[in-house]
Scaffold this motif. Structure first.
Motif, PDB file in Angstrom:
ATOM      1  N   GLU A   1      11.001   4.683  -5.678  1.00 52.58           N
ATOM      2  CA  GLU A   1      11.781   5.369  -6.705  1.00 52.58           C
ATOM      3  C   GLU A   1      12.761   6.354  -6.079  1.00 52.58           C
ATOM      4  OE1 GLU A   1      13.368   6.565 -10.309  1.00 52.58           O
ATOM      5  OE2 GLU A   1      12.332   4.747  -9.647  1.00 52.58           O
ATOM      6  N   GLN A   2      12.323   7.100  -5.073  1.00 55.90           N
ATOM      7  CA  GLN A   2      13.222   8.018  -4.380  1.00 55.90           C
ATOM      8  C   GLN A   2      14.368   7.258  -3.729  1.00 55.90           C
ATOM      9  OE1 GLN A   2      10.620  10.004  -1.630  1.00 55.90           O
ATOM     10  NE2 GLN A   2       9.422  10.984  -3.252  1.00 55.90           N
TER      11      GLN A   2
ATOM     12  N   GLN B   1       9.076   5.866   6.999  1.00 55.76           N
ATOM     13  CA  GLN B   1       8.584   6.572   5.833  1.00 55.76           C
ATOM     14  C   GLN B   1       7.145   6.168   5.489  1.00 55.76           C
ATOM     15  OE1 GLN B   1      12.073   5.700   3.064  1.00 55.76           O
ATOM     16  NE2 GLN B   1      11.806   7.895   2.742  1.00 55.76           N
ATOM     17  N   GLU B   2       6.807   4.915   5.747  1.00 51.34           N
ATOM     18  CA  GLU B   2       5.479   4.412   5.391  1.00 51.34           C
ATOM     19  C   GLU B   2       4.408   4.828   6.396  1.00 51.34           C
ATOM     20  OE1 GLU B   2       5.736   0.186   3.813  1.00 51.34           O
ATOM     21  OE2 GLU B   2       7.703   0.408   4.777  1.00 51.34           O
ATOM     22  N   GLN B   3       4.751   4.784   7.678  1.00 52.95           N
ATOM     23  CA  GLN B   3       3.806   5.138   8.748  1.00 52.95           C
ATOM     24  C   GLN B   3       4.512   6.059   9.745  1.00 52.95           C
ATOM     25  OE1 GLN B   3       0.663   4.335   8.608  1.00 52.95           O
ATOM     26  NE2 GLN B   3       0.780   2.879   6.915  1.00 52.95           N
TER      27      GLN B   3
ATOM     28  N   THR C   1       0.804  -1.223   0.000  1.00 48.58           N
ATOM     29  CA  THR C   1       0.000   0.000   0.000  1.00 48.58           C
ATOM     30  C   THR C   1       0.839   1.276   0.000  1.00 48.58           C
ATOM     31  OG1 THR C   1      -0.105  -0.129   2.425  1.00 48.58           O
ATOM     32  CG2 THR C   1      -1.939  -1.101   1.168  1.00 48.58           C
ATOM     33  N   ALA C   2       2.157   1.163   0.047  1.00 48.58           N
ATOM     34  CA  ALA C   2       3.019   2.344   0.111  1.00 48.58           C
ATOM     35  C   ALA C   2       3.003   3.095  -1.216  1.00 48.58           C
ATOM     36  CB  ALA C   2       4.444   1.932   0.465  1.00 48.58           C
ATOM     37  N   ASP C   3       3.241   4.373  -1.139  1.00 47.51           N
ATOM     38  CA  ASP C   3       3.342   5.214  -2.333  1.00 47.51           C
ATOM     39  C   ASP C   3       4.517   4.723  -3.182  1.00 47.51           C
ATOM     40  OD1 ASP C   3       3.652   7.195  -4.225  1.00 47.51           O
ATOM     41  OD2 ASP C   3       3.565   8.858  -2.797  1.00 47.51           O
ATOM     42  N   PRO C   4       4.306   4.366  -4.444  1.00 50.32           N
ATOM     43  CA  PRO C   4       5.410   3.900  -5.302  1.00 50.32           C
ATOM     44  C   PRO C   4       6.542   4.914  -5.418  1.00 50.32           C
ATOM     45  CG  PRO C   4       3.289   3.450  -6.329  1.00 50.32           C
ATOM     46  CD  PRO C   4       3.012   4.313  -5.145  1.00 50.32           C
ATOM     47  N   ALA C   5       6.252   6.186  -5.191  1.00 52.51           N
ATOM     48  CA  ALA C   5       7.300   7.204  -5.264  1.00 52.51           C
ATOM     49  C   ALA C   5       8.384   6.983  -4.216  1.00 52.51           C
ATOM     50  CB  ALA C   5       6.694   8.593  -5.096  1.00 52.51           C
ATOM     51  N   LEU C   6       8.028   6.361  -3.082  1.00 51.74           N
ATOM     52  CA  LEU C   6       9.027   6.101  -2.048  1.00 51.74           C
ATOM     53  C   LEU C   6      10.111   5.161  -2.559  1.00 51.74           C
ATOM     54  CD1 LEU C   6       6.815   5.687   1.150  1.00 51.74           C
ATOM     55  CD2 LEU C   6       8.371   7.577   0.619  1.00 51.74           C
TER      56      LEU C   6
ATOM     57  N   GLN D   1       0.697  -2.094   8.606  1.00 50.13           N
ATOM     58  CA  GLN D   1       0.690  -1.559   7.244  1.00 50.13           C
ATOM     59  C   GLN D   1       2.019  -0.921   6.861  1.00 50.13           C
ATOM     60  OE1 GLN D   1      -1.927  -2.228   5.195  1.00 50.13           O
ATOM     61  NE2 GLN D   1      -2.608  -3.409   6.986  1.00 50.13           N
TER      62      GLN D   1
END
Length: 269
Positions: A164-165, A240-242, A157-162, A233
Motif C-alpha cells: 500500500e505504501q 524492504q522485506e528482509q 509473507t510480507a506486511d501488506p502495508a508495504l 523469504q
C-alpha cells in the motif's frame, strides 16, 4: 528541503552520516523513502545519500528525458554536486539498471555497484508483451492497475502495508516515467557487463515473481568482479522485506571497498 539540479532537473535528496559514501537509487515510480531501513543502519558509520530520480517522488516530473541514459547522467551529475568520492551505488529494480549504466560509463568515479532485483535483460527477453499490456492498463486506470500489480512485488509473507505504501508513492510520481517501459524492451546489458571494472554485487529475492532469480545470477557470472546472493523469504523488494540480510551484504561490499579488496571470483548463495 535539499534539492540539487542535474541536467536541468531539480532532484530531491537526503544526505546523512559521514564515511565512505553510499548512493541509493529506488525503483520505478517509488522514491528514496524505500531505503529507510538502510539509512537507519548505515548512516551510523557511512555517508548515506538517497535521491528521488527524475519523474518520481519529490523531484521534478519532466515530460522529457525519462530514459536510462539520462538517469545515469543525472546520477553522475548529482555525485558532482554533492562531492561524492567513488560512492557505492545501490539500486533497486530499475534503479539497479541506472547504477550499472553509470558505472559502465564512468567506472573511475564509482566504488562499486549493488544491484537489488535488477531487471537486467528480462524486460527485452521475457516481459515485452506484459509490459505493453501494463502500459495500456496504466493509461486506462492507473490506480486500479497499480492495485493489481504492486502487491505482486512482495512475497506472500510480507506486511501488506508495504504494498500500500508503494502504491501511494507511485501515484504521487509522474506519468512520464512510463516511457521507461518502452525503452526497457530493447535493453540487454549482457554484451556490456563484462566491461564493468568495479565490484558488482547482485542481490535477488528468491520469491521474486517479477524478475527471475537467474537474471541476477547470470549477470553476476558475466561481470568481471561479480557476486550473487539470494535473499530468502523475499520477493522483488528484499531491501524492504528482509532489510537485515540486505544491509549485511551492503556492509560487506563497503568493507571490501574500504580495504581496497575485490572478489577474486564470482560467488553465489
Amino acid at each position: 528541503m535539499p534539492y540539487a539540479t542535474a541536467n536541468g532537473t531539480r532532484l530531491f535528496y537526503t544526505d546523512s552520516g559521514t564515511g565512505i559514501p553510499v548512493l541509493f537509487l529506488h525503483g520505478w515510480g517509488t522514491s528514496g523513502r524505500v531505503w529507510g531501513a538502510q539509512v537507519a543502519d548505515l548512516a551510523a558509520d557511512h555517508r548515506v545519500v538517497t535521491v528521488d530520480w527524475r519523474g518520481c517522488g519529490r523531484s521534478d516530473h519532466p515530460a522529457t528525458g525519462n530514459t536510462t541514459a539520462t538517469n545515469a547522467a543525472d546520477i553522475l551529475a548529482l555525485m558532482d554536486r554533492l562531492a561524492l568520492d567513488r560512492p557505492l551505488l545501490v539500486g533497486s529494480s530499475l534503479g539497479a539498471t541506472f547504477a550499472l549504466e553509470a558505472a559502465l560509463g564512468a567506472p573511475e568515479r564509482v566504488g562499486g555497484v549493488v544491484s537489488i532485483s535488477g531487471p537486467g535483460y528480462w524486460p527485452s527477453q521475457g516481459m515485452a508483451a506484459p509490459l505493453r499490456a501494463l502500459r495500456a492498463a496504466l493509461a486506462a486506470d492507473r490506480p486500479a492497475a497499480l492495485a493489481d500489480w504492486v502487491p505482486q512485488w512482495f512475497a506472500p509473507t510480507a506486511d501488506p502495508a508495504l504494498a500500500e505504501q508503494t502504491r501511494r508513492q507511485i501515484l504521487r510520481s509522474g506519468v512520464f516515467i512510463d516511457e521507461l517501459f518502452a525503452e526497457s524492451n530493447l535493453h540487454d546489458p549482457r554484451a556490456d557487463i563484462g566491461r564493468l571494472t568495479v565490484p558488482a554485487l547482485f542481490i535477488h529475492g528468491r520469491l521474486d515473481t517479477e524478475v527471475p532469480l537467474d537474471v541476477s545470477r547470470t549477470l553476476a557470472a558475466l561481470a568481471l568482479y561479480g557476486e550473487f546472493h539470494a535473499i530468502e523469504q523475499a520477493g522483488h523488494m528484499p531491501h524492504q522485506e528482509q532489510p537485515a540480510a540486505v544491509n549485511a551484504l551492503i556492509r560487506t561490499a563497503l568493507a571490501r571497498q574500504a580495504a581496497g579488496t575485490i572478489p577474486t571470483a564470482t560467488r553465489s548463495s
